[in-house]
Design a protein around this motif. Structure first.
Motif, mmCIF file in Angstrom:
data_model
loop_
_atom_site.group_PDB
_atom_site.id
_atom_site.type_symbol
_atom_site.label_atom_id
_atom_site.label_comp_id
_atom_site.label_asym_id
_atom_site.label_seq_id
_atom_site.Cartn_x
_atom_site.Cartn_y
_atom_site.Cartn_z
ATOM 1 N N SER A 17 0.839 -1.267 -0.169
ATOM 2 C CA SER A 17 -0.058 -0.060 -0.291
ATOM 3 C C SER A 17 1.032 1.422 0.192
ATOM 4 N N ALA A 18 0.628 2.361 -0.888
ATOM 5 C CA ALA A 18 1.481 3.358 -1.015
ATOM 6 C C ALA A 18 1.101 4.426 0.026
ATOM 7 N N ALA A 19 0.891 4.279 1.143
ATOM 8 C CA ALA A 19 0.522 5.101 2.121
ATOM 9 C C ALA A 19 0.787 4.573 3.558
ATOM 10 N N ALA A 20 0.518 5.266 4.533
ATOM 11 C CA ALA A 20 0.789 5.106 5.797
ATOM 12 C C ALA A 20 -0.306 4.223 6.380
ATOM 13 N N HIS A 21 -1.332 3.903 5.502
ATOM 14 C CA HIS A 21 -2.305 2.791 5.976
ATOM 15 C C HIS A 21 -2.466 1.686 4.932
ATOM 16 N N TRP A 22 -3.391 0.722 5.111
ATOM 17 C CA TRP A 22 -3.471 -0.091 4.229
ATOM 18 C C TRP A 22 -4.426 0.110 2.916
ATOM 19 N N ASN A 23 -4.982 1.139 2.771
ATOM 20 C CA ASN A 23 -5.958 1.495 1.710
ATOM 21 C C ASN A 23 -5.601 2.074 0.557
ATOM 22 N N GLU A 24 -4.136 1.910 0.266
ATOM 23 C CA GLU A 24 -3.761 2.575 -1.337
ATOM 24 C C GLU A 24 -3.094 1.391 -1.920
ATOM 25 N N PRO A 25 -3.642 0.215 -2.006
ATOM 26 C CA PRO A 25 -2.689 -0.939 -2.630
ATOM 27 C C PRO A 25 -2.242 -0.862 -3.914
ATOM 28 N N HIS A 26 -1.095 -1.142 -4.132
ATOM 29 C CA HIS A 26 -0.609 -1.677 -5.417
ATOM 30 C C HIS A 26 -0.773 -3.038 -5.624
ATOM 31 N N TYR A 27 -1.686 -3.292 -6.979
ATOM 32 C CA TYR A 27 -2.340 -4.498 -6.850
ATOM 33 C C TYR A 27 -1.245 -5.663 -7.559
ATOM 34 N N GLU A 28 -0.149 -5.396 -7.823
ATOM 35 C CA GLU A 28 0.742 -6.584 -8.371
ATOM 36 C C GLU A 28 0.740 -7.632 -7.354
ATOM 37 N N LYS A 29 0.873 -8.783 -8.023
ATOM 38 C CA LYS A 29 0.811 -9.981 -7.063
ATOM 39 C C LYS A 29 2.106 -10.631 -7.595
ATOM 40 N N LEU A 30 3.143 -10.672 -6.634
ATOM 41 C CA LEU A 30 4.625 -11.394 -6.858
ATOM 42 C C LEU A 30 4.537 -12.478 -6.098
ATOM 43 N N MET A 31 5.295 -13.575 -6.437
ATOM 44 C CA MET A 31 5.527 -14.741 -5.965
ATOM 45 C C MET A 31 6.245 -14.776 -4.333
ATOM 46 N N PRO A 32 7.029 -13.888 -4.094
ATOM 47 C CA PRO A 32 7.657 -13.796 -2.623
ATOM 48 C C PRO A 32 6.609 -13.510 -1.930
ATOM 49 N N HIS A 33 5.736 -12.272 -2.310
ATOM 50 C CA HIS A 33 4.809 -12.044 -1.301
ATOM 51 C C HIS A 33 3.722 -13.201 -1.095
ATOM 52 N N GLN A 34 3.373 -13.978 -1.814
ATOM 53 C CA GLN A 34 2.384 -15.212 -1.839
ATOM 54 C C GLN A 34 3.036 -16.190 -0.895
ATOM 55 N N ALA A 43 -0.739 -5.695 -12.407
ATOM 56 C CA ALA A 43 -1.799 -4.886 -11.669
ATOM 57 C C ALA A 43 -2.802 -4.459 -12.760
ATOM 58 N N ASP A 44 -2.564 -4.261 -13.974
ATOM 59 C CA ASP A 44 -3.340 -3.669 -14.867
ATOM 60 C C ASP A 44 -3.562 -4.376 -16.042
ATOM 61 N N VAL A 45 -4.691 -4.067 -16.572
ATOM 62 C CA VAL A 45 -5.009 -4.861 -17.624
ATOM 63 C C VAL A 45 -4.743 -4.114 -19.047
#
Length: 548
Positions: free
Chosen positions: A263-280, A327-329
């Motif tokens: 999330s590009a903010a100090a809270h969780w509500n501005e996500p960058h929607y890429e899904k990378l294997m290490p995070h999974q 993240a995008d189409v």
């Protein structure tokens, strides 16, 4: 089985109304949809409406491009990009389509683009500079300057013009990187572990959970550290892990599963929607581990939701695992209709599919598969599931068949003819094989892992430091790329592999960790220090009665 069958969830009426309102507000044209309020300067849809052609040609990273630069005495621009990277796409369609930038690059530069998932050595070398990373090099491929993230055309043009005026200039950065810092002694690792745990606590955000205050990241390996501390009686550590897992749950895609990048903010509500294997992978382990310690079934379901994403959308027909999802189409085709991830990922399954599918990087790499297999083993251990274990074994057998070479190291990509072998691939997959050995009791997995660990020492050991090189010798490399590095993350993985093997290998784990534990390298990890702490613990270097 399609993802809709596995994990699509219906969207409630209120949410659907909010989504429809968002679509009405979104800036939509025949070229696509972006989120409301997107500045025109970084609006990919508006850029496509201008229908501007790029004035230069991207070259492939390789001998031909570097030879041409030397022959024509032209400086090099190297763009480190990822297929999933939103700001890489923005820079492609704004900055690199600017007429002034295009003219400068076409006339004066050799312009190279590198997929950093395809080249782990480039990812390791320039990871601190973010993606996109812009690296300017002399005609001899020596660094002139490095620039982090998206750069607009107005800022970029003077930088390029200064290089044209002095194409062989040297930067202060290069000189600093030439310095060698003394490694730690093995005997000092327990003290370093205690210090690192204190620094990890300093990074903790008690208001929002997780570590770091300006940007929120689901750092699964840090949560695993807290869970280990909890097993040694640290109740506060367990509370931090639980609170973080609850707060970051909004980063799990409610429709298809999978964890968003940050999330590009100090809270969780501005996500960058890429899904990378290490995070999974690390977050499957984290949620599964929290379930094992607390018995909370919501954490087990979270782990399973992420795992289902791996075994559906991120799974190859042969049962191995893909690398990432954008993240995008439409971000990879300038003629396609672009849909911003901030609009797309608020929709339900059927609404998403009508707009298209964000690109999945269907490369099958040993490193990412090693992480995925380790995660599925952890999930199976927390809640035995024959199907989960079968998926891990199937993926492992496929990678062994196609990626394992005669020396015991793993190819990054089975389709590649390159003879270069990367530390991270073999270390991550070797560790995965040890996890498979533990959960299946099949001695073959241990034998393979031991052969891989021996191969790492034989082919990658730097005797001057005791650390391992990032890759085997690359005879085609030139300039800065001919000087191999000793990567922190890759060495941490190798240490964990050695520690898991135990016996004579356990001492090797300590030596590797000592070799990379300079003041600079440890501090440079910042909040992303969890796996290093796990490796120290695996190697028996943490005195928990004192560290807690």
């Amino acid at each position: 089985m399609c993802c809709q069958c596995w994990c699509a969830k219906p969207i409630d009426f209120v949410t659907r109304i909010k989504v429809m309102s968002l679509l009405l507000l979104a800036q939509e044209s025949s070229h696509g949809i972006v989120r409301p309020g997107t500045p025109a300067s970084v609006d990919i849809v508006k850029a496509r409406e201008r229908n501007v052609e790029r004035a230069f040609r991207w070259e492939q990273y390789g001998v031909a491009a570097f030879d041409r630069a030397r022959r024509e005495k032209k400086p090099i621009l190297l763009m480190g990009a990822a297929s999933w990277c939103h700001w890489c796409h923005v820079m492609d369609e704004t900055t690199y389509l600017d007429p002034r930038i295009g003219r400068l690059l076409a006339e004066h530069f050799i312009v190279i683009r590198v997929d950093i998932d395809e080249r782990p050595d480039i990812a390791e070398r320039y990871g601190d500079w973010g993606w996109p990373a812009t690296i300017l090099l002399s005609p001899e491929a020596e660094e002139i300057g490095k620039y982090r993230g998206y750069i607009n055309a107005q800022e970029f043009a003077p930088i390029l013009e200064s290089v044209v005026a002095q194409p062989n200039g040297k930067s202060a950065i290069t000189a600093i990187e030439g310095a060698t810092l003394k490694s730690a002694f093995v005997e000092s690792l327990p003290w370093i572990a205690g210090y690192t745990l204190v620094k990890l606590d300093d990074w903790y955000d008690s208001a929002q959970g997780s570590w770091g205050f300006h940007q929120k990241v689901p750092i699964g390996d840090n949560i695993l550290v807290e869970l280990r501390r909890a097993t040694h009686g640290n109740a506060a550590a367990l509370a931090r892990a639980v609170f973080t897992l609850e707060k970051q749950r909004v980063m799990i895609d409610p429709v298809w599963g999978g964890v968003y990048q940050y999330s590009a903010a100090a809270h969780w509500n501005e996500p960058h929607y890429e899904k990378l294997m290490p995070h999974q992978a690390f977050n499957i382990e984290a949620y599964a581990g929290a379930y094992a310690q607390t018995g909370r079934k919501d954490f087990l379901e979270d782990a399973r939701r992420i795992a289902r994403y791996l075994t559906t959308l991120l799974s190859s027909p042969e049962g191995a695992f893909y690398t990432s999802q954008d993240a995008d189409v439409g971000s990879h085709d300038e003629k396609a209709r672009f849909v911003d991830g901030d609009v797309y990922y608020r929709l339900g399954d059927s609404e998403r599919r009508k707009l298209g599918m964000p690109r999945i990087d269907e490369n099958v790499y040993a490193y990412e598969n090693g992480l995925a297999i380790t995660a599925l083993c952890a999930l199976h251990e927390a809640s035995p599931d024959a199907d989960v274990l079968a998926r891990a074994v199937r993926a492992a057998e496929f990678i062994v068949k196609g990626h394992l070479d005669e020396n015991g190291m793993f190819r990054h990509d089975a389709k590649s003819s390159s003879k270069v072998r990367y530390l991270a691939d073999s270390a991550a997959f070797g560790l995965a094989m040890m996890h498979l050995h533990r959960v299946t009791n099949d001695v073959v997995w241990r034998e393979r892992a031991e052969k891989t660990a021996k191969a790492l020492e034989e082919r990658l050991l730097d005797p001057a430091t005791g650390a391992l090189w990032a890759h085997t010798d690359d005879t085609a490399a030139v300039g800065v790329f001919a000087r191999r590095q000793r990567p922190f993350v890759g060495n941490v993985l190798a240490a964990r592999l050695c520690a898991a093997l135990g016996g004579e290998f356990r001492a090797r784990a300590g030596r590797i960790l000592a070799a990379i534990s300079t003041p600079r390298t440890v501090v440079d990890q910042g909040r992303m220090i969890g796996e290093y702490i796990l490796a120290l613990d695996d190697a028996g270097m943490i005195a928990w009665d004192k560290a807690n």
